[in-house]
Design a protein around this motif. Sequence first.
Motif, PDB file in Angstrom:
ATOM      1  N   TYR A 132       0.832  -1.206   0.000  1.00 55.96           N
ATOM      2  CA  TYR A 132       0.000   0.000   0.000  1.00 55.96           C
ATOM      3  C   TYR A 132       0.869   1.259   0.000  1.00 55.96           C
ATOM      4  O   TYR A 132       0.498   2.279  -0.584  1.00 55.96           O
ATOM      5  CB  TYR A 132      -0.937   0.001   1.206  1.00 55.96           C
ATOM      6  CG  TYR A 132      -2.213  -0.773   0.967  1.00 55.96           C
ATOM      7  CD1 TYR A 132      -3.212  -0.265   0.142  1.00 55.96           C
ATOM      8  CD2 TYR A 132      -2.429  -2.008   1.567  1.00 55.96           C
ATOM      9  CE1 TYR A 132      -4.390  -0.966  -0.093  1.00 55.96           C
ATOM     10  CE2 TYR A 132      -3.611  -2.722   1.348  1.00 55.96           C
ATOM     11  CZ  TYR A 132      -4.571  -2.197   0.519  1.00 55.96           C
ATOM     12  OH  TYR A 132      -5.734  -2.892   0.290  1.00 55.96           O
ATOM     13  N   GLY A 133       2.028   1.169   0.660  1.00 56.72           N
ATOM     14  CA  GLY A 133       2.950   2.305   0.684  1.00 56.72           C
ATOM     15  C   GLY A 133       3.486   2.628  -0.699  1.00 56.72           C
ATOM     16  O   GLY A 133       3.600   3.804  -1.082  1.00 56.72           O
ATOM     17  N   ILE A 134       3.807   1.590  -1.467  1.00 57.06           N
ATOM     18  CA  ILE A 134       4.299   1.786  -2.839  1.00 57.06           C
ATOM     19  C   ILE A 134       3.214   2.411  -3.710  1.00 57.06           C
ATOM     20  O   ILE A 134       3.481   3.336  -4.499  1.00 57.06           O
ATOM     21  CB  ILE A 134       4.767   0.439  -3.425  1.00 57.06           C
ATOM     22  CG1 ILE A 134       6.038  -0.031  -2.708  1.00 57.06           C
ATOM     23  CG2 ILE A 134       5.023   0.563  -4.928  1.00 57.06           C
ATOM     24  CD1 ILE A 134       6.443  -1.454  -3.016  1.00 57.06           C
ATOM     25  N   ILE A 135       1.985   1.928  -3.552  1.00 59.94           N
ATOM     26  CA  ILE A 135       0.857   2.508  -4.303  1.00 59.94           C
ATOM     27  C   ILE A 135       0.679   3.976  -3.918  1.00 59.94           C
ATOM     28  O   ILE A 135       0.407   4.835  -4.766  1.00 59.94           O
ATOM     29  CB  ILE A 135      -0.438   1.720  -4.027  1.00 59.94           C
ATOM     30  CG1 ILE A 135      -0.325   0.289  -4.561  1.00 59.94           C
ATOM     31  CG2 ILE A 135      -1.643   2.413  -4.671  1.00 59.94           C
ATOM     32  CD1 ILE A 135      -1.469  -0.625  -4.160  1.00 59.94           C
ATOM     33  N   LEU A 136       0.883   4.269  -2.627  1.00 57.12           N
ATOM     34  CA  LEU A 136       0.753   5.637  -2.131  1.00 57.12           C
ATOM     35  C   LEU A 136       1.832   6.541  -2.737  1.00 57.12           C
ATOM     36  O   LEU A 136       1.554   7.688  -3.110  1.00 57.12           O
ATOM     37  CB  LEU A 136       0.855   5.646  -0.606  1.00 57.12           C
ATOM     38  CG  LEU A 136       0.360   6.892   0.123  1.00 57.12           C
ATOM     39  CD1 LEU A 136      -1.136   7.085  -0.105  1.00 57.12           C
ATOM     40  CD2 LEU A 136       0.653   6.797   1.612  1.00 57.12           C
ATOM     41  N   LEU A 137       3.049   6.026  -2.836  1.00 61.29           N
ATOM     42  CA  LEU A 137       4.136   6.795  -3.460  1.00 61.29           C
ATOM     43  C   LEU A 137       3.790   7.151  -4.905  1.00 61.29           C
ATOM     44  O   LEU A 137       4.076   8.257  -5.368  1.00 61.29           O
ATOM     45  CB  LEU A 137       5.437   5.993  -3.410  1.00 61.29           C
ATOM     46  CG  LEU A 137       6.115   5.856  -2.047  1.00 61.29           C
ATOM     47  CD1 LEU A 137       7.309   4.917  -2.138  1.00 61.29           C
ATOM     48  CD2 LEU A 137       6.547   7.213  -1.508  1.00 61.29           C
ATOM     49  N   TYR A 138       3.173   6.217  -5.594  1.00 59.69           N
ATOM     50  CA  TYR A 138       2.752   6.483  -6.976  1.00 59.69           C
ATOM     51  C   TYR A 138       1.632   7.531  -7.006  1.00 59.69           C
ATOM     52  O   TYR A 138       1.651   8.449  -7.842  1.00 59.69           O
ATOM     53  CB  TYR A 138       2.280   5.187  -7.637  1.00 59.69           C
ATOM     54  CG  TYR A 138       1.659   5.392  -8.997  1.00 59.69           C
ATOM     55  CD1 TYR A 138       2.441   5.758 -10.089  1.00 59.69           C
ATOM     56  CD2 TYR A 138       0.280   5.235  -9.182  1.00 59.69           C
ATOM     57  CE1 TYR A 138       1.866   5.965 -11.345  1.00 59.69           C
ATOM     58  CE2 TYR A 138      -0.300   5.441 -10.430  1.00 59.69           C
ATOM     59  CZ  TYR A 138       0.501   5.805 -11.500  1.00 59.69           C
ATOM     60  OH  TYR A 138      -0.072   6.015 -12.730  1.00 59.69           O
ATOM     61  N   PHE A 144       7.017   6.909 -10.554  1.00 56.78           N
ATOM     62  CA  PHE A 144       6.214   6.979 -11.769  1.00 56.78           C
ATOM     63  C   PHE A 144       5.825   5.578 -12.236  1.00 56.78           C
ATOM     64  O   PHE A 144       6.320   4.572 -11.713  1.00 56.78           O
ATOM     65  CB  PHE A 144       6.965   7.752 -12.844  1.00 56.78           C
ATOM     66  CG  PHE A 144       7.297   9.162 -12.416  1.00 56.78           C
ATOM     67  CD1 PHE A 144       6.314  10.144 -12.401  1.00 56.78           C
ATOM     68  CD2 PHE A 144       8.575   9.491 -11.983  1.00 56.78           C
ATOM     69  CE1 PHE A 144       6.596  11.434 -11.983  1.00 56.78           C
ATOM     70  CE2 PHE A 144       8.876  10.784 -11.564  1.00 56.78           C
ATOM     71  CZ  PHE A 144       7.880  11.753 -11.559  1.00 56.78           C
ATOM     72  N   LEU A 145       4.948   5.511 -13.224  1.00 54.98           N
ATOM     73  CA  LEU A 145       4.354   4.245 -13.638  1.00 54.98           C
ATOM     74  C   LEU A 145       5.385   3.157 -13.980  1.00 54.98           C
ATOM     75  O   LEU A 145       5.228   2.014 -13.528  1.00 54.98           O
ATOM     76  CB  LEU A 145       3.414   4.473 -14.822  1.00 54.98           C
ATOM     77  CG  LEU A 145       2.597   3.261 -15.277  1.00 54.98           C
ATOM     78  CD1 LEU A 145       1.724   2.732 -14.140  1.00 54.98           C
ATOM     79  CD2 LEU A 145       1.730   3.624 -16.480  1.00 54.98           C
ATOM     80  N   PRO A 146       6.449   3.456 -14.740  1.00 51.80           N
ATOM     81  CA  PRO A 146       7.429   2.388 -15.039  1.00 51.80           C
ATOM     82  C   PRO A 146       8.035   1.783 -13.766  1.00 51.80           C
ATOM     83  O   PRO A 146       8.222   0.571 -13.683  1.00 51.80           O
ATOM     84  CB  PRO A 146       8.496   3.106 -15.872  1.00 51.80           C
ATOM     85  CG  PRO A 146       7.765   4.261 -16.488  1.00 51.80           C
ATOM     86  CD  PRO A 146       6.782   4.699 -15.452  1.00 51.80           C
ATOM     87  N   MET A 147       8.340   2.643 -12.778  1.00 49.56           N
ATOM     88  CA  MET A 147       8.906   2.158 -11.528  1.00 49.56           C
ATOM     89  C   MET A 147       7.880   1.338 -10.758  1.00 49.56           C
ATOM     90  O   MET A 147       8.212   0.297 -10.170  1.00 49.56           O
ATOM     91  CB  MET A 147       9.387   3.336 -10.666  1.00 49.56           C
ATOM     92  CG  MET A 147      10.238   2.922  -9.463  1.00 49.56           C
ATOM     93  SD  MET A 147      10.806   4.346  -8.507  1.00 49.56           S
ATOM     94  CE  MET A 147      11.853   5.149  -9.722  1.00 49.56           C
ATOM     95  N   LEU A 148       6.620   1.786 -10.772  1.00 51.52           N
ATOM     96  CA  LEU A 148       5.548   1.047 -10.093  1.00 51.52           C
ATOM     97  C   LEU A 148       5.387  -0.336 -10.714  1.00 51.52           C
ATOM     98  O   LEU A 148       5.264  -1.338 -10.004  1.00 51.52           O
ATOM     99  CB  LEU A 148       4.233   1.820 -10.191  1.00 51.52           C
ATOM    100  CG  LEU A 148       3.005   1.139  -9.557  1.00 51.52           C
ATOM    101  CD1 LEU A 148       3.159   1.041  -8.048  1.00 51.52           C
ATOM    102  CD2 LEU A 148       1.739   1.903  -9.911  1.00 51.52           C
ATOM    103  N   LEU A 149       5.416  -0.390 -12.050  1.00 52.00           N
ATOM    104  CA  LEU A 149       5.281  -1.675 -12.744  1.00 52.00           C
ATOM    105  C   LEU A 149       6.486  -2.574 -12.464  1.00 52.00           C
ATOM    106  O   LEU A 149       6.342  -3.795 -12.317  1.00 52.00           O
ATOM    107  CB  LEU A 149       5.131  -1.437 -14.254  1.00 52.00           C
ATOM    108  CG  LEU A 149       3.850  -0.725 -14.690  1.00 52.00           C
ATOM    109  CD1 LEU A 149       3.883  -0.420 -16.187  1.00 52.00           C
ATOM    110  CD2 LEU A 149       2.615  -1.543 -14.333  1.00 52.00           C
ATOM    111  N   GLY A 150       7.660  -1.947 -12.356  1.00 50.52           N
ATOM    112  CA  GLY A 150       8.864  -2.712 -12.036  1.00 50.52           C
ATOM    113  C   GLY A 150       8.787  -3.327 -10.656  1.00 50.52           C
ATOM    114  O   GLY A 150       9.130  -4.506 -10.455  1.00 50.52           O
ATOM    115  N   LEU A 151       8.299  -2.556  -9.696  1.00 49.65           N
ATOM    116  CA  LEU A 151       8.133  -3.059  -8.331  1.00 49.65           C
ATOM    117  C   LEU A 151       7.035  -4.124  -8.270  1.00 49.65           C
ATOM    118  O   LEU A 151       7.121  -5.067  -7.489  1.00 49.65           O
ATOM    119  CB  LEU A 151       7.799  -1.905  -7.381  1.00 49.65           C
ATOM    120  CG  LEU A 151       8.941  -0.913  -7.114  1.00 49.65           C
ATOM    121  CD1 LEU A 151       8.414   0.330  -6.403  1.00 49.65           C
ATOM    122  CD2 LEU A 151      10.037  -1.562  -6.282  1.00 49.65           C
TER     123      LEU A 151
END
Length: 301
Positions: A132-138, A144-151
Amino acid sequence: MKKLSLTALKIAVLGATVYFMVTNLNMNLMDIAKYLLNAQSFFYLALSIFVVFLSVQAWIWVQILNDSERQLSSYRGLVIYMTSQFAKYLPGGFWNLVGRVYLTSKHGVVLGTQMTAILYENMMLGIVSAIYGIILLYTFHFIFLPMLLGLAVLLPLSYYFYEPVRSTTQKLIHKVSKKFRGMELSLPRERFYLYLSYYFLSHLLQGCAFWLLLRTFGVENIGIVTASGIFAVSWLIGLISPLPGGIGIREGALVFLLSFQVPVQVATQISIITRIWNVMGELVLFTLLNSIDLIRKRMTA
C-alpha cells in the motif's frame, strides 16, 4: 551503545512529532467533545466497518494458527485477540502479543505454534503495508508508472521463487532473533499467498472505514485506495514509537501523509479523532464479545 543510540533517536523523533502536532493543533477538548456529540452518520458507519475489520484481522490470525490442525475456534480466537488488544497501550508496546500467547496457551495451544503464527502475521502485515505504501508513493507522484510496474513484478517473482525466499528469510530470522530460533516457516506457497491476500483485502476494508471518517471532515479528494495506503503506512511507521500503541509517531505520520491532500491543521485534527475512533472501535468489539461471554456463562451456570 547501539541500543542507546536507537532509543535516543526514537525519543528525538517523538519529541519532534509532539512539537509539530501541538504547534498545529487548533482543536481543544471541547472541540473534540463537540465533534463526537455531533458526529455524522459517516462516523458511525466508519466505526462499524472498523469493528468488522478488527474481527477479520482476528479471524485471519486464527486461520494461520489452525493451518496444520484445528487449535482454536474462530469465536474464541476473536475473544482472545480483542481481550489482549488493549495491552498494547502498556509501556513496551508488545504486551498485547504476550497477553494473546498467555490466553491462547490456556486453551492448549503450544507456544511454538503460537509464535510461528505471530511471526507470519507480522510478516504479512508488513508486506501488505509496504504494498500500500508503494501505491501511495505512486499516487503522490514520488514514483512513476514504469517504476511502479517494475516493483509490481517483485510479487509474482516472489511467488515463483517462494522456496528459496522462504529458506533465506527463515535463516535471517533465526540469525537476528533468538525468540524464533528453531521455528520453521512451514506454510506452503499457496496458503501463504492466500492469507496474504486476506490481509490485503482486510486493509482495503480498513481503508474504506478511514475514507468514511475523512468524509466527516469534508475531505472528498482522497479515494479509498489512497486512504488505505495512508492508514497502513502510518501504522507501519508507528511501530518505531517508544510509546505504547504507536502513540505520537503514528499520529505524526498520519498528519504528514494527509498534509499532501489537506491543510496541516485539518490533518492534525483528523489524526487526533482517528486515535479516538480507533480506541472506540476496539472498545465496542471488546464490550460486545465480553457481554456475549458473560451471557453464555450465566445461561450454562
